[in-house]
Design a protein around this motif. Structure first.
Motif, PDB file in Angstrom:
ATOM      1  N   LEU A  55       8.759  43.095  37.990  1.00 55.99           N
ATOM      2  CA  LEU A  55       7.486  42.925  38.683  1.00 55.99           C
ATOM      3  C   LEU A  55       7.555  43.666  40.013  1.00 55.99           C
ATOM      4  N   ASP A  56       6.775  44.737  40.146  1.00 51.86           N
ATOM      5  CA  ASP A  56       6.786  45.584  41.340  1.00 51.86           C
ATOM      6  C   ASP A  56       5.695  45.112  42.300  1.00 51.86           C
ATOM      7  N   LEU A  57       6.117  44.570  43.440  1.00 55.87           N
ATOM      8  CA  LEU A  57       5.186  44.046  44.440  1.00 55.87           C
ATOM      9  C   LEU A  57       5.131  44.923  45.683  1.00 55.87           C
ATOM     10  N   SER A  58       5.598  46.172  45.566  1.00 58.08           N
ATOM     11  CA  SER A  58       5.705  47.040  46.742  1.00 58.08           C
ATOM     12  C   SER A  58       4.341  47.413  47.316  1.00 58.08           C
ATOM     13  N   GLU A  59       3.268  47.282  46.520  1.00 61.16           N
ATOM     14  CA  GLU A  59       1.940  47.633  47.021  1.00 61.16           C
ATOM     15  C   GLU A  59       1.132  46.400  47.436  1.00 61.16           C
ATOM     16  N   TRP A  60       1.781  45.242  47.525  1.00 63.48           N
ATOM     17  CA  TRP A  60       1.103  44.044  48.031  1.00 63.48           C
ATOM     18  C   TRP A  60       0.770  44.290  49.492  1.00 63.48           C
ATOM     19  N   ALA A  88      13.203  40.633  36.807  1.00 62.49           N
ATOM     20  CA  ALA A  88      13.515  41.126  38.152  1.00 62.49           C
ATOM     21  C   ALA A  88      12.214  41.405  38.894  1.00 62.49           C
ATOM     22  N   PHE A  89      12.332  41.591  40.216  1.00 58.88           N
ATOM     23  CA  PHE A  89      11.184  41.932  41.039  1.00 58.88           C
ATOM     24  C   PHE A  89      11.614  42.956  42.078  1.00 58.88           C
ATOM     25  N   HIS A  90      10.611  43.627  42.641  1.00 54.96           N
ATOM     26  CA  HIS A  90      10.879  44.633  43.672  1.00 54.96           C
ATOM     27  C   HIS A  90       9.815  44.505  44.750  1.00 54.96           C
ATOM     28  N   LEU A 105      14.571  35.142  38.879  1.00 56.58           N
ATOM     29  CA  LEU A 105      14.422  36.589  38.857  1.00 56.58           C
ATOM     30  C   LEU A 105      15.331  37.222  39.910  1.00 56.58           C
ATOM     31  N   ALA A 106      15.871  38.376  39.588  1.00 51.36           N
ATOM     32  CA  ALA A 106      16.758  39.083  40.502  1.00 51.36           C
ATOM     33  C   ALA A 106      15.997  40.174  41.236  1.00 51.36           C
ATOM     34  N   ALA A 107      16.433  40.473  42.457  1.00 51.45           N
ATOM     35  CA  ALA A 107      15.849  41.589  43.197  1.00 51.45           C
ATOM     36  C   ALA A 107      16.339  42.887  42.573  1.00 51.45           C
ATOM     37  N   GLY A 108      15.434  43.809  42.332  1.00 52.17           N
ATOM     38  CA  GLY A 108      15.794  45.073  41.691  1.00 52.17           C
ATOM     39  C   GLY A 108      15.081  46.231  42.341  1.00 52.17           C
ATOM     40  N   GLU A 109      15.324  47.407  41.815  1.00 52.91           N
ATOM     41  CA  GLU A 109      14.712  48.626  42.317  1.00 52.91           C
ATOM     42  C   GLU A 109      14.013  49.333  41.169  1.00 52.91           C
ATOM     43  N   VAL A 110      12.921  50.040  41.495  1.00 54.00           N
ATOM     44  CA  VAL A 110      12.249  50.905  40.534  1.00 54.00           C
ATOM     45  C   VAL A 110      12.887  52.268  40.654  1.00 54.00           C
TER      46      VAL A 110
END
Length: 256
Positions: A55-60, A88-90, A105-110
């Motif tokens: 789950l990419d939340l970088s544009e929140w 995972a999430f970012h 969920l683990a912290a991850g990178e795209v």
């Protein structure tokens, strides 16, 4: 005097590679994201076949806009309902990160280009052009094809990862069918068809009524902005890739 053979380890831990589907939340409107999930996949629970998700939340946007516990739960439930498995999430604000860690969920990178269902080539003109394949060679295809027996409406997308795709109903305008192998449509094909999505140049597209918005094989594509030849438009036909002195081009041939 003989020595005992060394015992093999009972466990081995090493770094591996797991391809993840990436769901990027484009802003803090969770309700809009849920409405779009329902519009695209509401009639197809389990659409993604238990695929792992980042789950990419970088544009929140908006540091002061914190998601409520109900919003977080609703979004995760919506993703799981269509067959995605959040692992995972970012990025994202602290309110997201702490809650997602509590959910396991683990912290991850795209990292790098990610193959996401629904990715399609972008045509700037109706001229057929070639794109660089994302990998030097396509992975071997298993024998089992993904079979879809329902009509696909506008906004719906199906991706047959690492295999052929067989569609037994109409692919309506605005829908996309994507496969790493061949695509067979035993009905009118009026949306987008993308075969050989990871560079398989031998892939083909077959349809009982060929009238797509776009057809692509291994990155070489053609759009409906150039009218389809009368010999194949709306008729049983196949599309294949041919190489020549002027480069790769698509051949559209009737099926007799």
């Amino acid at each position: 005097m003989s020595s005992a053979p060394p015992s093999s380890p009972a466990i081995e831990i090493r770094h591996g590679q797991m391809p993840l589907v990436v769901a990027r939340l484009r802003g803090p409107d969770v309700d809009a994201a849920l409405a779009e999930l329902e519009q695209r996949y509401g009639d197809a629970p389990g659409f993604f076949e238990d695929e792992p998700l980042l789950l990419d939340l970088s544009e929140w946007t908006g540091a002061d806009r914190r998601p409520t516990p109900l919003e977080r739960q609703a979004l995760l439930d919506g993703l799981q309902r269509i067959g995605l498995r959040p692992l995972a999430f970012h990025g994202g604000p602290h309110g997201w990160q702490s809650a997602l860690r509590e959910r396991g969920l683990a912290a991850g990178e795209v990292q790098g280009p990610v193959a996401v269902r629904g990715t399609s080539p972008k045509a700037d003109s109706p001229v057929t052009t070639a794109a660089t394949p994302p990998a030097p060679s396509a992975p071997p295809l298993p024998s089992a094809a993904l079979v879809v027996d329902r009509p696909l409406r506008s906004g719906q997308q199906v991706y047959a990862r690492g295999r052929d795709l067989v569609v037994l109903a109409m692919v309506n305008p605005g829908a996309e069918v994507i496969a790493d192998g061949h695509i067979h449509v035993y009905a009118p094909l009026r949306g987008k068809a993308i075969a050989g999505a990871r560079g398989l140049t031998e892939a083909r597209v077959f349809a009982l009524a060929l009238e797509p918005e776009l057809v692509s094989i291994a990155g070489v594509y053609r759009t409906a902005e150039t009218p389809w030849p009368d010999a194949v438009r709306g008729k049983p036909a196949q599309v294949r890739l041919a190489s020549g002195p002027d480069g790769d081009k698509l051949l559209l041939e009737p099926l007799s």
